[in-house]
Design a protein around this motif. Structure first.
Motif, short mmCIF file in Angstrom:
data_model
loop_
_atom_site.label_atom_id
_atom_site.label_comp_id
_atom_site.label_asym_id
_atom_site.label_seq_id
_atom_site.Cartn_x
_atom_site.Cartn_y
_atom_site.Cartn_z
N TYR A 45 0.84 -1.20 0.00
CA TYR A 45 0.00 0.00 0.00
C TYR A 45 0.88 1.25 0.00
O TYR A 45 0.65 2.19 -0.77
N GLU A 124 -8.49 1.92 3.10
CA GLU A 124 -8.61 0.47 3.06
C GLU A 124 -9.63 -0.16 4.00
O GLU A 124 -10.04 -1.30 3.77
N GLY A 306 -3.37 -3.86 -2.11
CA GLY A 306 -2.94 -2.67 -1.37
C GLY A 306 -2.19 -1.69 -2.25
O GLY A 306 -2.29 -0.47 -2.07
N SER A 307 -1.45 -2.20 -3.22
CA SER A 307 -0.68 -1.33 -4.12
C SER A 307 -1.60 -0.42 -4.92
O SER A 307 -1.37 0.79 -5.01
N GLY A 310 -3.35 2.12 -2.57
CA GLY A 310 -2.46 3.22 -2.22
C GLY A 310 -2.31 4.20 -3.37
O GLY A 310 -2.35 5.43 -3.17
#
Length: 400
Positions: A45, A124, A306-307, A310
């Motif tokens: 993230y 998230e 999460g990437s 983010g």
């Protein structure tokens, strides 16, 4: 020589002053997360944030100013997160807050932000109370709602002959919401279904043997699983060993996300119907551009859910500030109403109705390929058809 030294000293002083001015001119965002306690999930993230920040600032920043994130670790503790939020806003000059993975921490920051009048983008956290039952004017949420993902899975379940369902979910805000949403959606689509058992292991403290035994004893036709992380790994291994999944369809919320599927390797379950993030299946378009950019920026690493969250967090904040033309809270609040932006997952809008984004979700089936768990036969789902009605949402949200 004295004149040269004087000129050099003046030039150095001017350069230092200019550098300091640029740093001071940055637009600062306070980012709170569980970087130590949940490093495997929080680090991708953070890298998604870093990639987006690099792109935004290389393009001139926001309102002609660089965008900067201050990363703070709350150790997954709601009390610590609230204390950090106050420090970021009053001491560090943040214009708004973002972050958190665990829903109980996100709910704590949301409540605090509502009391203090600080804008909080819950990037998230998955508990729908953030934008519905506990919603407030200052909290917005990026991730696809738990209700929507559960409804997507329920739609698939309703197409089968299964009648008897068992559920297993972590016993905290996200888990209870995920089970309630699935039960509501599936019962509406197929009134004859019955839920024969509900198992509620403590988060990251699952006794997998006991849980599998209890599920098997209820003789379900199908299972709805909400466990994740190390709990999922233990549940899958124990359930496979004891034959729990044989002859039963399992519906897995988040199970197809790389953070949770990849650690299982060749032990990943096959044939589960799941929501997730099949980055390896993108061949073109903005989804593929993001994957390629991420892997180029972080050699040897592949993107996780999460990437992308983010990355889209930064995109959302940059678009918000540009639309507002200001970093003042009243202007940002007004700009957040139906804010629309293009992302690697398509166009996303933050609905004025409930502050929930229209980020979609991927649905697919688990398989093992080359010793690795993956999603196959996947498709992208627009969340709009799965949302509660506007009247239902208005009834859930507190009166302003």
């Amino acid at each position: 020589m004295k004149s040269l030294k004087t000129w050099t000293a003046a030039a150095v002083a001017l350069l230092s002053a200019s550098t300091a001015a640029l740093a001071a001119d940055a637009i600062t965002i306070g980012e709170i997360n569980h970087y130590k306690r949940m490093a495997a999930f929080a680090e991708p993230y953070k890298k998604g944030i870093e990639l987006a920040l690099k792109e935004v600032n290389a393009a001139g920043g926001v309102l002609g100013r660089p965008l900067e994130f201050i990363f703070r670790d709350d150790d997954g503790k709601p009390g610590d997160a609230v204390k950090i939020a106050e420090e970021l806003m009053t001491r560090d000059g943040a214009v708004m807050l973002t972050g958190t993975i665990l829903s109980n921490v996100g709910l704590a920051i949301s409540s605090y932000a509502g009391e203090k009048g600080y804008i909080y983008l819950a990037s998230e956290p998955l508990a729908d109370d953030l934008v519905w039952k506990s919603g407030n004017p200052y909290t917005f949420r990026l991730r696809t709602s738990t209700y929507v993902q559960a409804a997507i899975l329920a739609e698939q379940a309703a197409k089968t002959d299964a009648i008897r369902y068992a559920t297993i979910a972590p016993n905290y805000a996200y888990g209870t919401a995920a089970v309630a949403a699935f039960k509501e959606s599936l019962t509406r689509l197929k009134p004859e279904v019955e839920f024969v058992t509900e198992q509620w292991p403590a988060l990251f403290k699952i006794d997998a043997g006991a849980e599998v035994q209890a599920l098997e004893a209820s003789k379900p036709d199908a299972i709805y699983n909400v466990t994740f992380g190390t709990d999922l790994q233990k549940f899958v291994r124990e359930g496979t060993t004891r034959g729990l999944f044989e002859g039963r369809t399992v519906y897995g919320l988040l199970t197809g996300e790389p953070e949770y599927l990849e650690p299982l390797g060749a032990e990943a379950p096959e044939g589960w119907i799941v929501t997730g993030y099949p980055w390896y299946g993108f061949t073109s378009g903005p989804e593929k551009v993001f994957v390629d950019s991420y892997m180029a920026a972080f050699p040897g690493e592949t993107p996780k859910i999460g990437s992308i969250v983010g990355y889209m967090t930064v995109q959302s904040i940059a678009a918000l500030i540009e639309k507002a033309g200001s970093t003042e809270t009243p202007a940002l609040l007004e700009a957040f109403k139906d804010l629309t932006l293009d992302t690697p997952m398509g166009e996303v809008t933050y609905r004025a109705l409930d502050h929930q984004s229209t980020m979609g979700a991927y649905l697919g089936v688990t398989a093992v390929q080359d010793g690795q768990g993956v999603m196959v036969d996947w498709s992208f789902k627009d969340p709009t058809p799965y949302m509660p009605s506007e009247d239902e949402i208005r009834a859930m949200r507190p009166a302003k």
